[in-house]
Design a protein around this motif. Structure first.
Motif, PDB file in Angstrom:
ATOM      1  N   GLY A   1       0.867  -1.268   0.002  1.00  0.00           N
ATOM      2  CA  GLY A   1       0.040   0.004   0.058  1.00  0.00           C
ATOM      3  C   GLY A   1       0.824   1.257   0.008  1.00  0.00           C
ATOM      4  O   GLY A   1       1.792   1.516  -0.861  1.00  0.00           O
ATOM      5  N   PRO A   2       0.607   2.372   0.972  1.00  0.00           N
ATOM      6  CA  PRO A   2       1.009   3.354   0.838  1.00  0.00           C
ATOM      7  C   PRO A   2       2.484   3.600   1.486  1.00  0.00           C
ATOM      8  O   PRO A   2       3.087   4.665   1.389  1.00  0.00           O
ATOM      9  N   ARG A   3       3.347   2.605   2.005  1.00  0.00           N
ATOM     10  CA  ARG A   3       4.599   2.835   2.705  1.00  0.00           C
ATOM     11  C   ARG A   3       5.955   2.546   1.534  1.00  0.00           C
ATOM     12  O   ARG A   3       6.501   1.703   1.461  1.00  0.00           O
ATOM     13  N   CYS A   4       5.672   3.506   0.658  1.00  0.00           N
ATOM     14  CA  CYS A   4       6.679   3.495  -0.417  1.00  0.00           C
ATOM     15  C   CYS A   4       8.365   3.344   0.195  1.00  0.00           C
ATOM     16  O   CYS A   4       9.175   2.887  -0.511  1.00  0.00           O
ATOM     17  N   LEU A   5       8.779   4.279   1.137  1.00  0.00           N
ATOM     18  CA  LEU A   5       9.804   4.099   1.700  1.00  0.00           C
ATOM     19  C   LEU A   5      10.576   2.733   2.345  1.00  0.00           C
ATOM     20  O   LEU A   5      11.316   2.492   1.897  1.00  0.00           O
ATOM     21  N   GLN A   6       9.547   2.151   2.839  1.00  0.00           N
ATOM     22  CA  GLN A   6       9.744   1.028   3.576  1.00  0.00           C
ATOM     23  C   GLN A   6       9.800  -0.095   2.359  1.00  0.00           C
ATOM     24  O   GLN A   6      10.709  -1.044   2.388  1.00  0.00           O
ATOM     25  N   ARG A   7       8.912  -0.132   1.466  1.00  0.00           N
ATOM     26  CA  ARG A   7       8.878  -0.885   0.216  1.00  0.00           C
ATOM     27  C   ARG A   7      10.321  -0.876  -0.677  1.00  0.00           C
ATOM     28  O   ARG A   7      10.866  -1.729  -0.921  1.00  0.00           O
ATOM     29  N   SER A   8      10.655   0.473  -0.901  1.00  0.00           N
ATOM     30  CA  SER A   8      11.764   0.776  -1.715  1.00  0.00           C
ATOM     31  C   SER A   8      13.033   0.260  -0.963  1.00  0.00           C
ATOM     32  O   SER A   8      14.014  -0.456  -1.439  1.00  0.00           O
ATOM     33  N   ILE A   9      13.056   0.499   0.483  1.00  0.00           N
ATOM     34  CA  ILE A   9      14.368  -0.089   1.096  1.00  0.00           C
ATOM     35  C   ILE A   9      14.399  -1.751   1.407  1.00  0.00           C
ATOM     36  O   ILE A   9      15.336  -2.075   1.105  1.00  0.00           O
ATOM     37  N   ALA A  10      13.300  -2.219   1.632  1.00  0.00           N
ATOM     38  CA  ALA A  10      13.192  -3.442   1.506  1.00  0.00           C
ATOM     39  C   ALA A  10      13.588  -4.319   0.183  1.00  0.00           C
ATOM     40  O   ALA A  10      14.320  -5.283   0.111  1.00  0.00           O
ATOM     41  N   THR A  11      13.133  -3.599  -0.804  1.00  0.00           N
ATOM     42  CA  THR A  11      13.482  -4.091  -2.037  1.00  0.00           C
ATOM     43  C   THR A  11      14.965  -4.216  -2.375  1.00  0.00           C
ATOM     44  O   THR A  11      15.649  -4.997  -2.736  1.00  0.00           O
ATOM     45  N   ALA A  12      15.502  -2.851  -1.987  1.00  0.00           N
ATOM     46  CA  ALA A  12      16.923  -3.095  -2.240  1.00  0.00           C
ATOM     47  C   ALA A  12      17.651  -3.890  -1.245  1.00  0.00           C
ATOM     48  O   ALA A  12      18.780  -4.393  -1.798  1.00  0.00           O
TER      49      ALA A  12
ATOM     50  N   THR B   1      23.268  -8.209  -5.190  1.00  0.00           N
ATOM     51  CA  THR B   1      23.074  -6.934  -6.159  1.00  0.00           C
ATOM     52  C   THR B   1      22.366  -5.881  -5.567  1.00  0.00           C
ATOM     53  O   THR B   1      22.155  -5.861  -4.411  1.00  0.00           O
ATOM     54  N   TRP B   2      22.346  -4.782  -6.176  1.00  0.00           N
ATOM     55  CA  TRP B   2      21.883  -3.546  -5.641  1.00  0.00           C
ATOM     56  C   TRP B   2      21.040  -2.676  -6.894  1.00  0.00           C
ATOM     57  O   TRP B   2      21.858  -2.444  -7.795  1.00  0.00           O
ATOM     58  N   PRO B   3      20.033  -2.270  -6.677  1.00  0.00           N
ATOM     59  CA  PRO B   3      19.324  -1.525  -7.622  1.00  0.00           C
ATOM     60  C   PRO B   3      19.469   0.130  -7.154  1.00  0.00           C
ATOM     61  O   PRO B   3      20.226   0.302  -6.125  1.00  0.00           O
ATOM     62  N   ASP B   4      19.183   0.973  -7.975  1.00  0.00           N
ATOM     63  CA  ASP B   4      19.372   2.338  -7.600  1.00  0.00           C
ATOM     64  C   ASP B   4      18.273   2.643  -6.577  1.00  0.00           C
ATOM     65  O   ASP B   4      17.179   2.439  -7.227  1.00  0.00           O
ATOM     66  N   TRP B   5      18.534   3.068  -5.648  1.00  0.00           N
ATOM     67  CA  TRP B   5      17.405   3.496  -4.572  1.00  0.00           C
ATOM     68  C   TRP B   5      17.226   4.919  -4.543  1.00  0.00           C
ATOM     69  O   TRP B   5      18.332   5.750  -4.504  1.00  0.00           O
TER      70      TRP B   5
ATOM     71  N   ALA C   1       5.693  13.447  -1.418  1.00  0.00           N
ATOM     72  CA  ALA C   1       7.010  12.568  -1.369  1.00  0.00           C
ATOM     73  C   ALA C   1       6.933  11.218  -1.798  1.00  0.00           C
ATOM     74  O   ALA C   1       5.896  10.539  -1.705  1.00  0.00           O
ATOM     75  N   HIS C   2       8.146  10.555  -2.713  1.00  0.00           N
ATOM     76  CA  HIS C   2       7.932   9.397  -2.818  1.00  0.00           C
ATOM     77  C   HIS C   2       9.362   8.603  -2.967  1.00  0.00           C
ATOM     78  O   HIS C   2      10.379   9.471  -2.876  1.00  0.00           O
ATOM     79  N   ALA C   3       9.317   7.441  -2.644  1.00  0.00           N
ATOM     80  CA  ALA C   3      10.683   6.504  -2.872  1.00  0.00           C
ATOM     81  C   ALA C   3      10.415   5.293  -3.511  1.00  0.00           C
ATOM     82  O   ALA C   3       9.571   4.700  -3.581  1.00  0.00           O
ATOM     83  N   TRP C   4      11.365   5.039  -4.510  1.00  0.00           N
ATOM     84  CA  TRP C   4      11.098   4.052  -5.463  1.00  0.00           C
ATOM     85  C   TRP C   4      12.647   3.170  -5.743  1.00  0.00           C
ATOM     86  O   TRP C   4      13.689   3.872  -5.209  1.00  0.00           O
ATOM     87  N   VAL C   5      12.712   2.093  -6.331  1.00  0.00           N
ATOM     88  CA  VAL C   5      14.252   1.505  -6.918  1.00  0.00           C
ATOM     89  C   VAL C   5      14.043   1.864  -8.307  1.00  0.00           C
ATOM     90  O   VAL C   5      12.706   1.773  -8.929  1.00  0.00           O
ATOM     91  N   GLU C   6      15.083   1.923  -9.092  1.00  0.00           N
ATOM     92  CA  GLU C   6      15.220   2.154 -10.521  1.00  0.00           C
ATOM     93  C   GLU C   6      16.380   1.191 -11.106  1.00  0.00           C
ATOM     94  O   GLU C   6      17.308   1.094 -10.149  1.00  0.00           O
ATOM     95  N   VAL C   7      16.358   0.872 -12.222  1.00  0.00           N
ATOM     96  CA  VAL C   7      17.578   0.043 -13.022  1.00  0.00           C
ATOM     97  C   VAL C   7      17.788   0.998 -14.209  1.00  0.00           C
ATOM     98  O   VAL C   7      16.756   0.986 -15.115  1.00  0.00           O
ATOM     99  N   ASP C   8      18.832   1.464 -14.412  1.00  0.00           N
ATOM    100  CA  ASP C   8      19.350   2.020 -15.758  1.00  0.00           C
ATOM    101  C   ASP C   8      18.171   3.233 -16.046  1.00  0.00           C
ATOM    102  O   ASP C   8      17.918   3.346 -16.908  1.00  0.00           O
ATOM    103  N   GLY C   9      18.123   3.840 -14.767  1.00  0.00           N
ATOM    104  CA  GLY C   9      16.939   4.975 -14.952  1.00  0.00           C
ATOM    105  C   GLY C   9      15.532   4.682 -15.229  1.00  0.00           C
ATOM    106  O   GLY C   9      14.877   5.396 -15.282  1.00  0.00           O
ATOM    107  N   LYS C  10      15.204   3.375 -15.042  1.00  0.00           N
ATOM    108  CA  LYS C  10      13.846   3.127 -15.316  1.00  0.00           C
ATOM    109  C   LYS C  10      13.333   2.673 -14.138  1.00  0.00           C
ATOM    110  O   LYS C  10      13.870   1.710 -13.302  1.00  0.00           O
ATOM    111  N   PRO C  11      12.221   3.320 -13.615  1.00  0.00           N
ATOM    112  CA  PRO C  11      11.771   2.934 -12.147  1.00  0.00           C
ATOM    113  C   PRO C  11      10.914   1.322 -12.226  1.00  0.00           C
ATOM    114  O   PRO C  11      10.283   1.079 -13.504  1.00  0.00           O
ATOM    115  N   ILE C  12      11.233   0.809 -11.134  1.00  0.00           N
ATOM    116  CA  ILE C  12      10.714  -0.459 -11.401  1.00  0.00           C
ATOM    117  C   ILE C  12       9.325  -0.864 -10.413  1.00  0.00           C
ATOM    118  O   ILE C  12       9.268  -0.502  -9.430  1.00  0.00           O
TER     119      ILE C  12
END
Length: 140
Positions: free
Chosen positions: A75-86, A94-98, A109-120
């Motif tokens: 749901g709404p916890r993008c910070l936790q989701r992005s950290i957990a994904t990384a 491995t490590w994505p861009d956080w 405000a938003h947090a996400w992970v991406e690979v080669d500039g593409k949000p995943i």
């Protein structure tokens, strides 16, 4: 707050062997969300050391596992989701861009992970409106 932020993502069921690691990553990520931004960045930079850049497939698999084992991350916890994904990616070497960012109209405000500039796992049309404030890149 957008309607999308209030709805839950529907993940595919991850393999059973990935679930314990995903639960661990979600728990650690929950604790890390309480850190001040600069300290969080230092912790993630430390975690990233010695890793290879993650692929889109690896990152999407990790994100899916995190969302599958945690309702708040679905749901709404993008910070936790992005950290957990990384962190889950890091458990496999491995490590994505956080990334974190903000937009002003409307403020969000938003947090996400991406690979080669593409949000995943994110809507690219929405992410492009965010001004990136902080990143932990896979390649320092």
């Amino acid at each position: 707050m957008s309607v999308r932020a209030l709805s839950l993502e529907t993940p595919t069921t991850p393999p059973w062997h990935l679930r314990p690691a995903a639960l661990t990553a979600v728990g650690i990520a929950r604790l890390l969300t309480y850190l001040p931004p600069q300290r969080l960045r230092k912790v993630l930079e430390c975690a990233r050391r010695g890793s290879r850049p993650a692929t889109e497939t690896q990152t999407l698999r990790a994100r899916n596992a995190v969302v599958a084992v945690s309702v708040p991350c679905a749901g709404p916890r993008c910070l936790q989701r992005s950290i957990a994904t990384a962190l889950l990616c890091r458990m496999t070497g491995t490590w994505p861009d956080w990334c974190t960012g903000v937009r002003t109209q409307p403020f969000q405000a938003h947090a996400w992970v991406e690979v080669d500039g593409k949000p995943i796992g994110e809507n690219i049309d929405e992410i492009r409106y965010f001004h990136v404030l902080m990143t932990v890149r896979s390649r320092p």
